[in-house]
Design an enzyme around this catalytic site. Sequence first.
Site, PDB file in Angstrom:
ATOM      1  N   GLY A 250       0.630  -1.353   0.023  1.00 33.92           N
ATOM      2  CA  GLY A 250      -0.046   0.039  -0.063  1.00 33.92           C
ATOM      3  C   GLY A 250       0.662   1.338  -0.077  1.00 33.92           C
ATOM      4  O   GLY A 250       0.519   2.265  -0.660  1.00 33.92           O
ATOM      5  N   ASP A 251       2.159   1.134   0.572  1.00 33.94           N
ATOM      6  CA  ASP A 251       2.906   2.358   0.798  1.00 33.94           C
ATOM      7  C   ASP A 251       3.365   2.478  -0.625  1.00 33.94           C
ATOM      8  O   ASP A 251       3.705   3.766  -1.031  1.00 33.94           O
ATOM      9  CB  ASP A 251       4.174   2.199   1.759  1.00 33.94           C
TER      10      ASP A 251
END
Length: 303
Positions: A250-251
């Site tokens: 997600g980062d």
Amino acid sequence: MIYTITCNPSLDYIISVHNFTPGLTNRTRSEVLLPGGKGINVSTVLQNLGLESTALGFVAGFTGLELARRLEIAGIKNGFISVKEGFTRINVKLRDIEGTEINGQGPVICPREAALLLDRLDGLQKGDVLFLCGSIPDSLPDDMYQQIMERLAGQKVQVIVDATKDLLLNTLPFHPFLIKPNRQELEELFRVSLENRQAVIPYGQKLLAQGAQNVLISMAGEGAVLVAADGKVYEAPAPEGNLVNSVGAGDAMLAGFMAGYLERGEYGHAFRMGVAAGSASAFSEGFATRQEVEALYPHICCL
């Protein structure tokens, strides 16, 4: 300039143990030590994509010195503030037992040290990009992100927020450029069950109505959705590939999105770059390289 804030970074000790058995002495089969924390992950992927950034936050003790040393070796500028009490946490992650990890507490940050971070942000200028990522330690006020955005109001800095619950919601009146809840976080915010990409769209639109400019929703194997400031909704199923490591995907998506947006200023391109970066990272042992992202980009089907 691009800045990332990680208020409670870590050294991540990632180990593999064959047939881990509680109550017995277990020996590692493999081990690696990496700088950790959501903002640091974003800086790492930005660096892989050819964009420089300065990592901000707090470090302490011998582990903090090692964290800063590793970031500098990686080419990420060190803007961390050294605090006196405690030490930068070590997080132990067991690869062989999915989702099993032991996270440290981190240092105690006093009000004077917290104020130093706010003072440092006064130097940001129009056109700068700031990522506010992850949780904050108990020693910081629970409206820390809100304070930061209030302080930056009027400076025309593009702020991206990746946080949960009130830490996220309290920033919305200050109109962050982008927020990135995942499906589970969206379900917790609105107390609903969301089964597919179509189901998350109305809740992304609600977050826009509350003040966010763009809402990027990651959904793991279901793909992703962008509810954008241009009035359009972008969807993409997850591309095919072998899941190797979902930690930080997600980062990586967040970093890829902003790298794409800064490159062209187009939401469609930014969205595809985000999905490509997140997926390529999930298909890799570490974070995706630019070559891996570019190879996957043509396979991202934007609906």
